[in-house]
Design an enzyme around this catalytic site. Structure first.
Site, short mmCIF file in Angstrom:
data_model
loop_
_atom_site.label_atom_id
_atom_site.label_comp_id
_atom_site.label_asym_id
_atom_site.label_seq_id
_atom_site.Cartn_x
_atom_site.Cartn_y
_atom_site.Cartn_z
N SER A 144 0.75 -1.16 -0.08
CA SER A 144 0.01 0.01 -0.04
C SER A 144 0.77 1.15 -0.08
O SER A 144 2.11 1.20 0.60
CB SER A 144 -0.68 0.02 1.23
OG SER A 144 -1.34 1.04 1.52
N TYR A 157 -1.40 0.00 10.26
CA TYR A 157 -1.43 -0.70 8.77
C TYR A 157 -0.41 -0.36 7.99
O TYR A 157 0.38 -1.12 7.48
CB TYR A 157 -2.60 -0.02 8.30
CG TYR A 157 -2.96 -0.30 6.56
CD1 TYR A 157 -3.52 -1.73 6.25
CD2 TYR A 157 -2.79 0.58 5.45
CE1 TYR A 157 -3.76 -2.03 5.04
CE2 TYR A 157 -3.03 0.35 4.34
CZ TYR A 157 -3.45 -1.24 4.06
OH TYR A 157 -3.82 -1.59 2.79
P1 NDP Z 1 -10.94 -6.44 1.04
O1 NDP Z 1 -11.02 -6.29 2.16
O2 NDP Z 1 -11.83 -6.26 -0.17
O3 NDP Z 1 -10.48 -8.02 0.80
C1 NDP Z 1 -9.79 -8.80 1.65
C2 NDP Z 1 -9.25 -10.08 1.52
O4 NDP Z 1 -8.55 -10.50 2.37
C3 NDP Z 1 -10.80 -10.71 1.50
O5 NDP Z 1 -10.73 -11.65 0.60
C4 NDP Z 1 -10.58 -11.33 2.86
O6 NDP Z 1 -11.38 -12.85 2.73
C5 NDP Z 1 -9.03 -11.71 3.20
N1 NDP Z 1 -8.71 -11.83 4.42
C6 NDP Z 1 -8.79 -11.08 5.24
N2 NDP Z 1 -8.45 -11.41 6.61
C7 NDP Z 1 -8.21 -12.83 6.35
C8 NDP Z 1 -7.77 -13.77 7.17
N3 NDP Z 1 -7.67 -13.70 8.48
N4 NDP Z 1 -7.80 -15.11 6.78
C9 NDP Z 1 -7.77 -15.43 5.43
N5 NDP Z 1 -8.21 -14.34 4.55
C10 NDP Z 1 -8.35 -12.91 5.02
O7 NDP Z 1 -9.49 -5.83 0.51
P2 NDP Z 1 -9.02 -5.22 -0.95
O8 NDP Z 1 -9.34 -6.01 -2.02
O9 NDP Z 1 -9.27 -3.73 -0.68
O10 NDP Z 1 -7.25 -5.48 -0.65
C11 NDP Z 1 -6.48 -6.37 -1.03
C12 NDP Z 1 -4.97 -5.98 -0.86
O11 NDP Z 1 -4.77 -4.69 -1.48
C13 NDP Z 1 -4.64 -5.90 0.78
O12 NDP Z 1 -3.78 -6.40 1.11
C14 NDP Z 1 -5.03 -4.37 0.90
O13 NDP Z 1 -4.26 -3.94 2.14
C15 NDP Z 1 -4.39 -3.71 -0.15
N6 NDP Z 1 -4.67 -2.38 -0.70
C16 NDP Z 1 -6.09 -2.09 -0.97
C17 NDP Z 1 -6.32 -0.71 -1.32
C18 NDP Z 1 -7.66 -0.26 -1.60
O14 NDP Z 1 -7.77 0.79 -1.70
N7 NDP Z 1 -8.50 -1.46 -1.59
C19 NDP Z 1 -5.18 0.33 -1.40
C20 NDP Z 1 -3.76 -0.07 -1.03
C21 NDP Z 1 -3.70 -1.63 -0.71
P3 NDP Z 1 -12.34 -13.21 4.05
O15 NDP Z 1 -12.73 -11.99 4.98
O16 NDP Z 1 -13.39 -14.24 3.37
O17 NDP Z 1 -11.25 -14.11 4.88
#
Ligand code: NDP
Length: 246
Positions: A144, A157
């Protein structure tokens, strides 16, 4: 399926929604067999339906990534079934809390570190030998801009993403003479659940869709990728250079 990842195996964490969902779908469309990891079975099943409808294949792994023994077992299972791994996408992540550093609860700090950092290290440790067995191993770590901007209240974060990038760079340095390529990605603000949590007042329509962001990340997973140890910026659609003292 034909495509640039035909006959290859790709593991994507956080594949139940957001950027990870679309990355998994697009890697499958390139011919990869996708191992899709997340906790939400409904999201994984929806992904599986979409991949199958397009003629692709996936294996669903409902797993909480704080289950470190579960990550170890996953590596073992991939070894038994495929004997190698071609693509690792460490995408799952949690925001934790936006709060002054002194107000972060220990429980929240530990859990966010566990999801964003500890699980990433554990997964790397688990599948590094399998990626080395691929003739074009690729690892993509979702970071990020927060890792570098270090804005007020984003400390937790930001620290997790800085740690993730550091792991990736060190791993890339260790493997630079191998076919394995390891890069981090800053996707930039994207229309997902995490972004809505971080920026509740923002109009999501002003943000890029996760499918479009994923499309820019896919090339990092392809055999044609030559860069390693670098940070790819999706908005600028280019690699940035790290400036590090010796
Ligand atoms: P979302 O919150 O939409 O999705 C996050 C995903 O991570 C889900 O599939 C969730 O699945 C999974 N996840 C979270 N916790 C767990 C856990 N304990 N075990 C297994 N799976 C887990 O996030 P984004 O798609 O927005 O983000 C994707 C990546 O990009 C992240 O690393 C985020 O930090 C990064 N990012 C995103 C930005 C944005 O603007 N969206 C900007 C910068 C970076 P489930 O809950 O089903 O377990």
């Amino acid at each position: 399926m034909s495509g640039q990842l035909a006959g290859r195996v790709a593991l994507v964490t956080g594949a139940s929604r957001g950027i990870g969902y679309h990355l998994a779908k697009q890697l499958a469309a390139e011919g990869a067999h996708v191992i899709a990891v997340a906790r939400t079975v409904g999201g994984l099943e929806e992904l599986d339906d979409e991949i199958k409808a397009a003629g692709g294949a996936a294996t669903l792994v409902p797993l909480d990534l704080t289950d470190m023994a579960g990550i170890d077992r996953l590596g073992g299972a991939i070894h038994e079934r495929w004997g190698k791994l071609d693509v690792l996408v460490i995408n799952a992540g949690a925001l934790g809390t936006l709060s002054p550093i002194g107000h972060i609860e220990a429980k929240t700090f530990d859990r966010t570190m566990a999801i964003n950092v500890n699980s990433a290290w554990r997964l790397i440790r688990s599948v590094d030998p399998l990626l080395r067995l691929s003739d074009a191993g690729r690892a993509v770590l979702l970071s990020s801009g927060a890792a570098h901007s270090c804005k007020a209240y984003w400390g937790l974060y930001a620290a997790t993403k800085a740690a993730l990038e550091a792991l990736g760079r060190s791993w890339a340095a260790e493997t630079q003479n191998l076919p394995l390529r390891v890069n981090s990605v800053n996707p930039g603000g994207t229309r997902t659940a995490m972004r809505a949590l971080a920026m509740p007042g923002e109009d999501p329509e002003t943000l890029p869709k996760p499918a479009d962001v994923a499309a820019r990340i896919v090339p990092l997973a392809l055999p044609s990728m030559t860069e390693t140890g670098r940070l790819f910026d999706v908005r600028q659609n280019r690699f940035l250079t790290y400036h590090a003292p010796d």
